[in-house]
Motif scaffolding. Structure first.
Motif, PDB file in Angstrom:
ATOM      1  N   LEU A  77      46.534  29.610  40.720  1.00 36.97           N
ATOM      2  CA  LEU A  77      46.746  30.760  40.561  1.00 36.97           C
ATOM      3  C   LEU A  77      46.382  30.785  42.636  1.00 36.97           C
ATOM      4  CD1 LEU A  77      44.196  31.998  38.275  1.00 36.97           C
ATOM      5  CD2 LEU A  77      46.330  33.201  38.622  1.00 36.97           C
TER       6      LEU A  77
ATOM      7  N   LYS B 295      48.607  28.268  32.736  1.00 37.57           N
ATOM      8  CA  LYS B 295      47.386  27.116  32.037  1.00 37.57           C
ATOM      9  C   LYS B 295      48.430  26.781  31.700  1.00 37.57           C
ATOM     10  CE  LYS B 295      45.202  30.731  30.176  1.00 37.57           C
ATOM     11  NZ  LYS B 295      44.017  31.363  29.426  1.00 37.57           N
TER      12      LYS B 295
ATOM     13  N   TYR C  59      38.606  35.686  39.323  1.00 38.12           N
ATOM     14  CA  TYR C  59      38.263  34.143  38.257  1.00 38.12           C
ATOM     15  C   TYR C  59      37.092  34.686  37.865  1.00 38.12           C
ATOM     16  CZ  TYR C  59      38.697  29.761  36.774  1.00 38.12           C
ATOM     17  OH  TYR C  59      38.408  28.394  36.152  1.00 38.12           O
TER      18      TYR C  59
ATOM     19  N   THR D 226      35.667  36.095  35.091  1.00 38.38           N
ATOM     20  CA  THR D 226      36.011  35.082  33.552  1.00 38.38           C
ATOM     21  C   THR D 226      35.057  34.312  32.779  1.00 38.38           C
ATOM     22  OG1 THR D 226      37.584  33.758  34.312  1.00 38.38           O
ATOM     23  CG2 THR D 226      38.866  35.743  34.195  1.00 38.38           C
TER      24      THR D 226
ATOM     25  N   GLU E 266      42.797  25.915  36.825  1.00 38.75           N
ATOM     26  CA  GLU E 266      43.795  27.887  36.624  1.00 38.75           C
ATOM     27  C   GLU E 266      43.995  28.489  37.881  1.00 38.75           C
ATOM     28  OE1 GLU E 266      43.566  31.920  34.062  1.00 38.75           O
ATOM     29  OE2 GLU E 266      41.663  30.447  34.249  1.00 38.75           O
ATOM     30  N   LEU E 267      42.252  28.407  38.204  1.00 36.62           N
ATOM     31  CA  LEU E 267      41.721  29.564  39.780  1.00 36.62           C
ATOM     32  C   LEU E 267      43.076  28.209  40.658  1.00 36.62           C
ATOM     33  CD1 LEU E 267      40.421  30.824  41.905  1.00 36.62           C
ATOM     34  CD2 LEU E 267      38.431  29.382  41.453  1.00 36.62           C
TER      35      LEU E 267
ATOM     36  N   ILE F 191      41.634  37.327  43.530  1.00 34.27           N
ATOM     37  CA  ILE F 191      41.626  36.170  42.553  1.00 34.27           C
ATOM     38  C   ILE F 191      40.700  35.621  42.159  1.00 34.27           C
ATOM     39  CG2 ILE F 191      42.951  33.369  42.470  1.00 34.27           C
ATOM     40  CD1 ILE F 191      45.774  34.951  43.735  1.00 34.27           C
TER      41      ILE F 191
ATOM     42  N   HIS G  24      34.943  30.991  32.491  1.00 37.81           N
ATOM     43  CA  HIS G  24      35.708  30.477  33.470  1.00 37.81           C
ATOM     44  C   HIS G  24      34.953  28.729  32.949  1.00 37.81           C
ATOM     45  CE1 HIS G  24      32.434  29.739  36.509  1.00 37.81           C
ATOM     46  NE2 HIS G  24      32.898  31.606  36.685  1.00 37.81           N
TER      47      HIS G  24
END
Length: 468
Positions: A267, A226, A453, A456, A263-264, A449, A458
Motif C-alpha cells: 500500500l 495481497k 491498516y 484491521t 500488504e502494508l 494508509i 492484520h
C-alpha cells in the motif's frame, strides 16, 4: 459458427448512448453463410460529430426500427454462435445493455479480432480496423458504417482462420471450435490483446505492486494487491463499458511487478510510486505536494484550538492536506462530528459568539460559557481520531520469504519509510530499525494508509518506542 458483429452508436457509453446501426455476418468456419443488417432508431438525437464520423443522421434513422423491434432477429441469428468483433468488449457491452433494458440477458462467448490479429499477424504498426485492413490488403468500403466494418471484419476473420489452420497438423479436425488455440482465445477474450494467459499465469500469488506498461515500455498504471495475480485477473474480468476503458485495456502491452511480502508495504510503496511516476491512468494519488495542514494550540484562556494554515516545516502539522480548501472542509467535518466550536476552529470570524451557538449547536466555548476542561475533552477526542495509537513505533510484518520480515517505521507521528530484516537482526531502539529502512515521504495518504491498516486484523507485530 461465428457471428461477426459491428455496431455504430450515438457515443461511447453503453449506460448513456444507444445503437444506431448493427450488422452481423454468420461464418461457419469456412465462409459467410448468412447476414443481417439494419439501421436502428436510437430514440434520441445523434451528436453532430458522430454524424460526421459515421454519416448516419437523425433523418436516416427517423423511420428505422427501434432496438426492441430487431432484438428477436439478433437473438436468433447469434444463438449458439461465438460473438466476434474488432474490439469485442465495445460491441458486446452495448448489445448486452440494450437487451438488459428490455429485461433480457444476452450472453454469448466472445472472440476479439484485435487480439487474434496481434497474435497471428505480429509486428504491424497499428491494429485499428482501418489501418490493419490497409496493411494486409483487405478492401474496406463504408468505413465507420456497421455494414462496411462488419464485412471487412468477416474477411479479416477468414484470413485469421486460414493462418491458424496452417499451424494445425493435417490429421487434426479442421473445425475451429475444436482447435486448442482458438478455444483458449475464446476463454481468455477479456485479456488485453498483447497479454497472454501464460503471462498472467506466471504472476505471483503474493503481495506486491504491479505495473502496466504500454508498447513503448512506459508505465501507464500502478496497482497493489495481497495477491498480484488474482488482482490482475480481476482487472481483466471487468466487462468494460466505455471507449476510454477499452482504450486503457488495449494499451497494456506488458506487466511487471515488485514483491513486497507485506500488504502494508504494498500500500505504501504503491502510493509513493504513483506520486513519483504519475501514470496516465492513476488519478486518486497523483498529488505529491501537500501545502496545508491541521494544527493545534492552547489559547490564553486555556482552550485547545484547531486551525488550518500552510504546512510549516519547523512545526509539524497534526495532519497534512492538499490545500486550504480541503483543510477547511476537514475542520467543518470535525466541528459537526465532535460538537466543536466554529470560532475556536478558525472557521468563524466574530468578536462574539459563533453562528452555531446562535442555533444551539455550540455549547458556548467561544464566549466562555463552556469550560476549557469540558471543551478540550472533545477536541482531544477529535485529534485522537486522526492520529496514530502511538507516537513512535515499528510495524513488523510478513517479508518476501520465510526468513525475512518487513518493517515500517513511524517516529513522532511521522512515517519514515520501510525496509526488510532477516532472522539475525536484533534491535533495542527505534534507531536500530531506522538504519535498515529506505526513507519515503510522509503525507496525508501514507498517514491514512497506516491508520487504516492498524485498525484491521492484520496480525503484524507493533513495537512501541513512544516512551523510549
Amino acid at each position: 459458427m461465428y457471428a461477426i458483429v459491428d455496431i455504430e452508436t450515438t457515443g461511447g457509453q453503453p449506460s448513456e448512448d444507444r445503437i444506431t446501426e448493427i450488422a452481423i455476418f454468420i461464418h461457419d468456419g469456412n465462409q459467410v453463410v448468412d447476414q443481417f443488417h439494419s439501421l436502428v432508431n436510437p430514440g434520441r438525437p445523434i451528436p453532430f460529430f458522430i454524424s460526421q464520423l459515421t454519416g448516419i443522421t437523425d433523418e436516416m434513422v427517423r423511420d428505422a426500427p427501434k432496438f426492441h423491434e430487431v432484438a428477436k432477429q439478433i437473438v436468433q441469428i447469434t444463438e449458439g454462435n461465438v460473438f466476434v468483433a474488432h474490439n469485442v468488449r465495445f460491441d458486446y457491452s452495448f448489445i448486452k445493455k440494450e437487451f438488459a433494458d428490455l429485461g433480457f440477458t444476452f450472453q454469448r462467448k466472445t472472440l476479439c479480432t484485435v487480439r487474434l490479429s496481434r497474435k497471428l499477424i505480429p509486428g504491424l504498426p497499428s491494429y485499428s480496423l482501418g489501418k490493419l485492413c490497409k496493411s494486409i490488403d483487405i478492401p474496406l468500403q463504408m468505413r465507420h458504417r456497421a455494414i462496411g466494418d462488419a464485412e471487412a471484419t468477416a474477411v479479416l476473420f477468414d484470413r485469421l482462420l486460414k493462418i491458424d489452420q496452417n499451424k494445425v497438423d493435417a490429421d487434426q479436425d479442421d473445425k475451429l471450435l475444436e482447435k486448442p488455440s482458438f478455444t483458449k482465445d475464446i476463454k481468455t477474450s477479456l485479456l488485453p490483446p498483447n497479454i497472454s494467459r501464460e503471462m498472467v499465469d506466471e504472476l505471483p500469488l503474493e503481495a506486491g505492486v504491479y505495473y502496466f506498461h504500454d508498447e513503448h515500455g512506459e508505465i501507464i498504471y500502478v496497482g497493489k494487491s495481497k495477491s498480484i495475480r488474482k488482482r490482475i485477473i480481476q482487472h481483466f474480468s471487468i466487462d468494460f463499458k466505455s471507449r476510454k476503458s477499452i482504450e486503457f485495456k488495449n494499451r497494456i502491452a506488458s506487466i511487471t511487478y515488485v514483491r513486497t511480502g507485506s500488504e502494508l508495504v504494498a500500500l505504501l510503496f504503491e502510493s509513493d510510486e504513483i506520486k513519483k511516476r504519475k501514470p496516465f491512468y492513476n488519478r486518486a494519488q497523483r498529488r505529491s505536494v501537500y501545502h496545508s495542514g491541521i494544527f493545534s494550540y492552547y489559547d490564553q484562556d486555556g482552550y485547545l484550538r484547531l486551525t488550518f494554515q500552510k504546512a510549516k516545516t519547523e512545526v509539524p502539522p497534526l495532519l497534512t492536506m492538499s490545500n486550504q480548501f480541503q483543510a477547511k472542509n476537514f475542520l467543518f467535518n470535525r466541528v459537526a462530528k465532535y460538537n466543536l466550536c466554529q470560532k475556536l476552529c478558525d472557521l468563524y470570524k466574530s468578536p462574539g459568539a459563533c453562528f452555531d451557538y446562535q442555533v444551539h449547536q455550540c455549547k458556548g466555548a467561544c464566549i466562555g460559557k463552556e469550560s476549557p476542561e469540558e471543551y478540550n475533552k472533545r477536541v482531544i477526542e477529535s485529534i485522537d481520531a486522526f492520529k496514530y495509537d502511538y507516537d513512535s513505533f515499528v510495524i513488523v510484518g510478513k517479508g518476501r520469504s520465510a526468513d525475512e520480515k518487513s518493517v515500517v517505521c513511524v517516529e513522532n507521528g511521522h512515517y519514515l519509510g520501510f525496509g526488510y530484516i532477516d532472522e539475525t537482526f536484533s534491535a533495542s531502539s527505534l534507531e536500530d530499525f531506522k538504519e535498515v529502512i529506505k526513507h519515503y515521504n510522509d503525507n496525508k495518504d501514507t498517514q491514512q494508509i497506516i491508520r487504516g491498516y492498524m485498525r484491521t486484523k492484520h496480525g503484524d507485530k507493533i513495537i512501541d518506542f513512544s516512551q523510549a
